[in-house]
Design a protein around this motif. Sequence first.
Motif: not given
Length: 287
Positions: A193-201
């Motif tokens: 969730q951290t990657f796709f919701m925070i980092v990826f954007p």
Amino acid sequence: MEKQTGVGGEKKKAVNRTATVGLVFVFILYMFPFCMVLINSLKQKRDIIKNPFSWLFTIKGLSFYNFEKAFRQMDFLNAFKNSFLITASATLLVTILASMLAYYIVRNNNIISRITFVLMVASMIIPFQAIMIPLVSIYGGKLSVLNHRVTLIFMHTGFSMAMSVFMFHGFIRGNVPLALEEAAHIDGCTHRQTFFMIVFPLLKPIISTMVILNSLAFWNDFLLPSLVLSDKKLLTLPLSTYSFYGTYSADYGTIMAGLLLCVIPVLILYILLQKQIVSGVVAGAVK
């Protein structure tokens, strides 16, 4: 003081004029081959052979028949579908997998991550031409998986991973603050969730840049698809233009028209997404 300012201003104007003339010359030199392709695509074969550099108003027999013939002979719609599916699928896979791997390497500074990153960077030195024969021999002779879109997508993804990971790695290391991820973990987010919701954007600038570079490379590639695909129903647009070359002759007008048909979809895409493409490239370069 006013005189010196005037002299400096005149020098600056002279430099600007010289630079403008140089840019115009380079632009004309760069666009000349494309203009010749466009002009010759509207000529008949005899006019092209007689004088390929003649302009349209100096000849007779101007027509769009070459485009009609190229459209039919290329099976343009089917070739466009193949190119679009392969390009879109490979670009999507490279973007997701490369960003995830680069994120893992940056945030896990262990021996495995360092070795993986070094090996991927080192693999960029190896030219594709050095491994293409063993590649086709293994996949074609041993595994018998040639003549499949999935195989070409898999190869495009694999060959583009190293450069993409390298670019994502540098962007994540310098532009994604660790504090945001720590705050997300405190709020109960998992690593996914951290990657796709925070980092990826936050990777939008470098994603835009890599999508442009990879998609253009996949769309225009001729060598790798020519080694993997031989079924006429699976040919991409660059491969479909090869049907215009005969054993002893070539229909030059149809070849020129076919090349333009391959370029038109990319031009339309650029016109529609011009602002996003320019902003993505500039943002990626600045970052």
